[in-house]
Design a protein around this motif. Structure first.
Motif, PDB file in Angstrom:
ATOM      1  N   UNK A 419       0.817  -1.224   0.000  1.00  0.00           N
ATOM      2  CA  UNK A 419       0.000   0.000   0.000  1.00  0.00           C
ATOM      3  C   UNK A 419       0.844   1.265   0.000  1.00  0.00           C
ATOM      4  N   UNK A 420       2.142   1.123   0.279  1.00  0.00           N
ATOM      5  CA  UNK A 420       3.007   2.311   0.296  1.00  0.00           C
ATOM      6  C   UNK A 420       3.627   2.532  -1.072  1.00  0.00           C
ATOM      7  N   UNK A 421       3.858   3.791  -1.392  1.00  0.00           N
ATOM      8  CA  UNK A 421       4.565   4.142  -2.619  1.00  0.00           C
ATOM      9  C   UNK A 421       5.986   3.571  -2.550  1.00  0.00           C
ATOM     10  N   UNK A 422       6.408   2.742  -3.502  1.00  0.00           N
ATOM     11  CA  UNK A 422       7.728   2.093  -3.402  1.00  0.00           C
ATOM     12  C   UNK A 422       8.873   3.098  -3.489  1.00  0.00           C
ATOM     13  N   UNK A 423       9.967   2.776  -2.811  1.00  0.00           N
ATOM     14  CA  UNK A 423      11.179   3.596  -2.876  1.00  0.00           C
ATOM     15  C   UNK A 423      11.950   3.193  -4.123  1.00  0.00           C
ATOM     16  N   UNK A 424      12.314   4.163  -4.946  1.00  0.00           N
ATOM     17  CA  UNK A 424      13.033   3.861  -6.189  1.00  0.00           C
ATOM     18  C   UNK A 424      14.365   3.196  -5.886  1.00  0.00           C
ATOM     19  N   UNK A 425      14.837   2.417  -6.836  1.00  0.00           N
ATOM     20  CA  UNK A 425      16.050   1.612  -6.642  1.00  0.00           C
ATOM     21  C   UNK A 425      17.233   2.477  -6.227  1.00  0.00           C
ATOM     22  N   UNK A 426      17.438   3.607  -6.881  1.00  0.00           N
ATOM     23  CA  UNK A 426      18.620   4.427  -6.594  1.00  0.00           C
ATOM     24  C   UNK A 426      18.535   5.117  -5.220  1.00  0.00           C
ATOM     25  N   UNK A 427      17.326   5.130  -4.592  1.00  0.00           N
ATOM     26  CA  UNK A 427      17.177   5.738  -3.273  1.00  0.00           C
ATOM     27  C   UNK A 427      17.314   4.723  -2.137  1.00  0.00           C
ATOM     28  N   UNK A 428      17.301   3.447  -2.456  1.00  0.00           N
ATOM     29  CA  UNK A 428      17.358   2.424  -1.418  1.00  0.00           C
ATOM     30  C   UNK A 428      18.774   2.312  -0.851  1.00  0.00           C
ATOM     31  N   UNK A 429      18.838   1.948   0.425  1.00  0.00           N
ATOM     32  CA  UNK A 429      20.127   1.888   1.115  1.00  0.00           C
ATOM     33  C   UNK A 429      20.261   0.582   1.870  1.00  0.00           C
ATOM     34  N   UNK A 430      21.449   0.381   2.468  1.00  0.00           N
ATOM     35  CA  UNK A 430      21.746  -0.867   3.187  1.00  0.00           C
ATOM     36  C   UNK A 430      21.461  -2.076   2.298  1.00  0.00           C
ATOM     37  N   UNK A 431      22.059  -2.059   1.119  1.00  0.00           N
ATOM     38  CA  UNK A 431      21.767  -3.096   0.124  1.00  0.00           C
ATOM     39  C   UNK A 431      23.047  -3.794  -0.337  1.00  0.00           C
ATOM     40  N   UNK A 432      22.847  -4.996  -0.852  1.00  0.00           N
ATOM     41  CA  UNK A 432      23.879  -5.692  -1.636  1.00  0.00           C
ATOM     42  C   UNK A 432      23.403  -5.638  -3.078  1.00  0.00           C
ATOM     43  N   UNK A 433      24.247  -5.160  -3.991  1.00  0.00           N
ATOM     44  CA  UNK A 433      23.812  -4.907  -5.361  1.00  0.00           C
ATOM     45  C   UNK A 433      24.701  -5.632  -6.368  1.00  0.00           C
ATOM     46  N   UNK A 434      24.180  -5.736  -7.583  1.00  0.00           N
ATOM     47  CA  UNK A 434      24.896  -6.434  -8.660  1.00  0.00           C
ATOM     48  C   UNK A 434      24.873  -5.572  -9.921  1.00  0.00           C
ATOM     49  N   UNK A 435      26.069  -5.343 -10.492  1.00  0.00           N
ATOM     50  CA  UNK A 435      26.199  -4.563 -11.736  1.00  0.00           C
ATOM     51  C   UNK A 435      26.736  -5.490 -12.822  1.00  0.00           C
ATOM     52  N   UNK A 436      26.039  -5.548 -13.953  1.00  0.00           N
ATOM     53  CA  UNK A 436      26.476  -6.398 -15.061  1.00  0.00           C
ATOM     54  C   UNK A 436      27.422  -5.627 -15.980  1.00  0.00           C
ATOM     55  N   UNK A 437      28.345  -6.360 -16.562  1.00  0.00           N
ATOM     56  CA  UNK A 437      29.238  -5.764 -17.561  1.00  0.00           C
ATOM     57  C   UNK A 437      28.649  -6.035 -18.937  1.00  0.00           C
ATOM     58  N   UNK A 438      28.469  -4.980 -19.743  1.00  0.00           N
ATOM     59  CA  UNK A 438      27.876  -5.112 -21.080  1.00  0.00           C
ATOM     60  C   UNK A 438      28.872  -5.526 -22.143  1.00  0.00           C
ATOM     61  N   UNK A 439      30.167  -5.578 -21.773  1.00  0.00           N
ATOM     62  CA  UNK A 439      31.188  -5.869 -22.780  1.00  0.00           C
ATOM     63  C   UNK A 439      31.358  -4.694 -23.716  1.00  0.00           C
ATOM     64  N   UNK A 440      31.622  -4.962 -24.988  1.00  0.00           N
ATOM     65  CA  UNK A 440      31.681  -3.896 -25.994  1.00  0.00           C
ATOM     66  C   UNK A 440      31.100  -4.405 -27.306  1.00  0.00           C
ATOM     67  N   UNK A 441      31.100  -3.577 -28.311  1.00  0.00           N
ATOM     68  CA  UNK A 441      30.399  -3.904 -29.550  1.00  0.00           C
ATOM     69  C   UNK A 441      30.800  -5.257 -30.123  1.00  0.00           C
ATOM     70  N   UNK A 442      32.070  -5.578 -30.084  1.00  0.00           N
ATOM     71  CA  UNK A 442      32.558  -6.810 -30.727  1.00  0.00           C
ATOM     72  C   UNK A 442      32.797  -7.934 -29.718  1.00  0.00           C
ATOM     73  N   UNK A 443      32.453  -7.685 -28.473  1.00  0.00           N
ATOM     74  CA  UNK A 443      32.796  -8.681 -27.446  1.00  0.00           C
ATOM     75  C   UNK A 443      31.756  -8.662 -26.320  1.00  0.00           C
ATOM     76  N   UNK A 444      31.175  -9.817 -26.007  1.00  0.00           N
ATOM     77  CA  UNK A 444      30.279  -9.929 -24.862  1.00  0.00           C
ATOM     78  C   UNK A 444      31.089 -10.332 -23.633  1.00  0.00           C
TER      79      UNK A 444
END
Length: 540
Positions: A419-444
């Motif tokens: 029922x509460x308005x969700x907190x956007x991802x970039x505003x959340x704290x005390x988190x463990x996060x995962x960032x993916x590497x996109x590679x580059x045009x010729x390489x995944x």
């Protein structure tokens, strides 16, 4: 909820989010308190806010009222002054009067023990309409500062600074978000602010003091008995004085308006008891509203058995202790039906009731251990796993001054719509996060970076982006991007865990790295603090 928020006498829309400004103000106040040696370093760390977000409002249905209106609650746990408000609220507890307030039905019974009534007396209750949203904060601040002689016994904070903090906690932080729009509360205090109940008690105590004095001086009226629980007042008065007392209560402040209920058939409900008059005596009986579901922990639920037993025992003890013996037979039947409806075995129900009857006959009017004593044990919250935690609980705690408090992951909150308005991802704290590497045009690439932060995630991501832009190899992520020429997918950063306790969050981060060891670009030393037992579990 939209209809509630459209009340222009209480709320108004605001264009900008004041969270960051208020967070800086909070931290400046805390820093000044520390430099003035009014708080120690540990308190400074506790009161400093590093990851505030705008509070969210939601509504709880009042199912006992016609039309099922909503009670607005503002979730203030991440408001900039949340911890400072709790700290100040503890100091202000000393201002709450003991002569008016009751803590529970047991306390009410004690207060009414030697009270008698006559034919001219009438039992009444007074209720404030929407107390929290109508608390006059300016008046509350003035009442508090007028009692400075009591406050300075609890703190070394100077009077001027304390007044500044009170105004900051009472007025500056009364805002919230709903449907991605920001609103400010123009009057009163939100239910959900940790200091609101204390301020409500202080206001109500002052109101009763003023009302009782005015009734005596202007009308020569004495109230035989009066007590209250937050905004509910119970009183024994002369029948002819009822309307004068109601009018005097309503004159205290134009925002605080009372309704009055007079005894009917020689009885009146207050808290969870029904107060009866029988000749000159007052008798108490257990009372539950017609809308009460009677739902307890179900006997078949995934909870420790001793939790279920204690739930039943506490219900039986409470009902038989607060109610007069002439109501016991009827109440035992009610208790039996409630426990049956929650799937408790009939044999067990009868055993527990008989145990309480024997104990009650030997020691009448005694509260349970949980009501009368406070344990010095340290409690730790763990997930309950049937047939596992039941076996090791005793062995872990018997030699330590600790106790385990179990929680279930199968809760209603996982089923029903938030029922509460969700907190956007970039505003959340005390988190463990995962960032993916996109590679580059010729390489995944397919690699991921796992990190943790106690601050808003957007702040940490901004630091990662700055490291790459400035070609700083301060993290495994920036090293990988700078040496490979790949790009990081910051826009789709994924939160994989949330945990406020710092050391546990670091452990979770390390476990996540080990779990995806073949895919991560983290350094090996990121998992050096993991015990061998964890490694064995992950390998299995």
């Amino acid at each position: 909820m939209k209809k509630l928020i459209e009340d222009r006498n209480t709320y108004k829309s605001i264009r900008t989010d004041p969270t960051n400004t208020l967070q800086r103000k909070n931290n400046k106040i805390v820093d000044e308190l520390y430099k003035g040696k009014h708080i120690n370093f540990r308190e400074k760390l506790k009161l400093t806010c590093t990851a505030a977000t705008a509070p969210r409002i939601y509504g709880l249905p009042k199912i006992h009222k016609p039309g099922v209106p909503l009670r607005s609650i503002v979730s203030s746990i991440m408001v900039p002054c949340y911890k400072l408000s709790k700290y100040i609220g503890e100091i202000l507890q000393s201002l709450i009067s003991g002569k008016y307030n009751v803590k529970n039905a047991f306390n009410l019974k004690d207060k009414l023990t030697n009270v008698h009534v006559c034919d001219e007396d009438v039992l009444v209750s007074f209720d404030v309409i929407s107390l929290f949203t109508n608390i006059p904060t300016t008046l509350a601040s003035r009442i508090i500062m007028n009692k400075w002689d009591l406050i300075q016994q609890k703190t070394s904070i100077p009077k001027k600074k304390f007044h500044e903090i009170i105004d900051f906690c009472l007025k500056d932080n009364n805002y919230f978000m709903f449907s991605n729009k920001l609103y400010a509360q123009t009057f009163g205090m939100p239910m959900g602010n940790p200091i609101s109940p204390t301020i409500a008690d202080i206001i109500m105590d002052n109101l009763l003091d003023n009302t009782i004095t005015e009734l005596k001086e202007k009308f020569n009226i004495d109230i035989k008995f009066v007590t209250k629980y937050v905004d509910d007042i119970f009183a024994i008065i002369k029948r002819n004085d009822a309307n004068i007392i109601l009018d005097t209560l309503n004159k205290y402040h134009n925002k605080l308006k009372f309704t009055m209920e007079i005894e009917k058939d020689s009885k009146i409900p207050f808290l969870d008891v029904c107060i009866y008059r029988e000749k000159q005596n007052l008798l108490l009986d257990w009372y539950s509203k017609p809308t009460s579901s009677g739902r307890l922990i179900n006997y078949f639920s995934s909870q420790p058995r001793n939790y279920k037993i204690n739930t039943a025992k506490n219900l039986i003890h409470k009902v038989l202790t607060i109610s007069h013996t002439q109501f016991h037979d009827a109440n035992i039947e009610k208790i039996t039906n409630i426990l049956k409806n929650n799937n408790y075995p009939v044999k067990l129900i009868h055993e527990l009731i008989n145990q309480e009857i024997i104990k009650h006959s030997n020691h009448p009017n005694t509260q349970s251990d949980s009501e009368t004593t406070k344990s010095a044990k340290k409690f730790f919250s763990v997930t309950y796993i049937p047939n596992l935690t039941d076996n090791f609980d005793h062995n872990i705690t018997k030699t330590q001054n600790t106790a385990l408090a179990y929680k279930s992951n199968c809760t209603l909150s996982r089923i029903y719509t938030k029922t509460k308005c969700p907190v956007e991802v970039h505003q959340q704290n005390n988190v463990v996060y995962e960032i993916k590497c996109n590679g580059k045009e010729t390489e995944t690439c397919g690699k991921v970076y796992i990190g943790t932060t106690k601050r808003p995630l957007g702040v940490r991501l901004g630091e990662h982006e700055a490291d790459i832009r400035k070609r700083k190899s301060s993290t495994a992520l920036s090293q990988h991007i700078l040496t490979s020429g790949h790009t990081a997918d910051f826009a789709n950063t994924n939160i994989i865990d949330k945990e406020r306790r710092e050391q546990i969050r670091y452990t979770i981060e390390s476990l996540r790295i080990m779990q995806k060891r073949e895919m991560t670009i983290n350094k090996k030393e990121d998992t050096d603090n993991i015990a061998a037992a964890y490694i064995t579990c992950l390998q299995k």
